[in-house]
Motif scaffolding. Structure first.
Motif: not given
Length: 280
Positions: A39-40, A60-61, A66-67, A121-127
């Motif tokens: 999943h990563s 990161f949240e 994500d379910p 960083n979390d601001k760069d996290s891809i949903p």
């Protein structure tokens, strides 16, 4: 005692200690580690060149809430003491190494993993929403996710699916329920054998669409698993059911490709401790 910067063997030993595999019902995190790695990496989009193993963003949240990632907190929590002991390793490296070690510990092939991924960083996290495979869908979905977005071949797709030889689905996570094979902590070619030798029928229940074996009603398959019985995938399903060594070799290569997706990007920050050690 903390390890020397870059001592990945020390990290491997502590991951092994974190995932005892004696009995599945005693709490091994091996299958969950493999799922965490998958999943990563499966958020990668080759058309946009984002997502994937780079970043360690599962912490990161945006992603762990994500379910589709429900239940992976078990693997992440098991790895957290490893990271505390070896703070020089990035989460991106740790989350990919964890799954590779789990495969080996459960009897699968050695995965020649290499480090060097960045954390972001979390601001760069891809949903991850709408990027991870949906087990309730069919052939077109498998083609769209594996072959188109991830850039896998048909052979690599079937090989990666063989990881369903271990672990099981939990109704409290994605709604599916049950194991794919009789031995959930033995990494073998049993996934393909079960697909080909059992009679599968749609399960009558109040959960999402899945299949159960007609003989015992104890094993299950997802709709995406059943796609492996269709062309162009079936050829490799039959091949791997007959030849476990070939499956191990192809799985190793497919997993190495998976954990490298997005690794060539430079939109994160390398671990400074590791960089300092390498530049000495």
């Amino acid at each position: 005692m903390a390890s020397k910067v870059g001592d990945y063997n020390a990290v491997r030993k502590d991951i092994i200690a974190a995932i005892p595999t004696e009995r599945y019902d005693k709490g091994t995190f091996g299958p969950s580690m493999i799922r965490l790695t998958w999943h990563s990496c499966a958020t990668y989009d080759r058309h946009q060149n984002n997502g994937g193993s780079q970043g360690g963003t599962m912490r990161f949240e945006e992603q762990y809430s994500d379910p589709a990632n429900k239940g992976l907190e078990n693997a992440r929590n098991a790895l957290e003491p490893v990271h505390e002991k070896h703070p020089w390793i990035t989460y991106a490296d740790l989350y990919t190494l964890g799954g590779c070690v789990a495969v080996e510990q459960m009897g699968g092939p050695h995965i020649p993993w290499e480090g060097g991924r960045f954390d972001t960083n979390d601001k760069d996290s891809i949903p991850s929403r709408n990027r991870l495979p949906d087990g309730s869908l069919g052939k077109n979905h498998v083609i769209d996710v594996f072959l188109d977005r991830l850039g896998m071949t048909v052979q690599e797709t079937v090989a990666l699916m063989g990881a369903h030889a271990v672990g099981e689905c939990h109704k409290s996570h994605q709604g599916f329920d049950g194991p794919w094979t009789p031995n959930q902590t033995e990494f073998t070619n049993n996934f393909y054998k079960m697909l080909l030798t059992r009679t599968w029928k749609e399960k009558k229940w109040d959960g999402p669409r899945q299949f159960e074996d007609e003989e015992t009603h104890e094993l299950m398959m997802l709709p995406t698993d059943m796609v492996m019985l269709e062309p162009p995938f079936r050829h490799y399903t039959e091949l791997y059911a007959e030849d476990q060594d070939r499956f191990f070799e192809d799985f190793k290569n497919a997993l190495l490709k998976l954990i490298s997706l997005g690794r060539d990007r430079k939109d994160g920050e390398p671990n400074k401790l590791l960089m300092e050690e390498q530049n000495k």
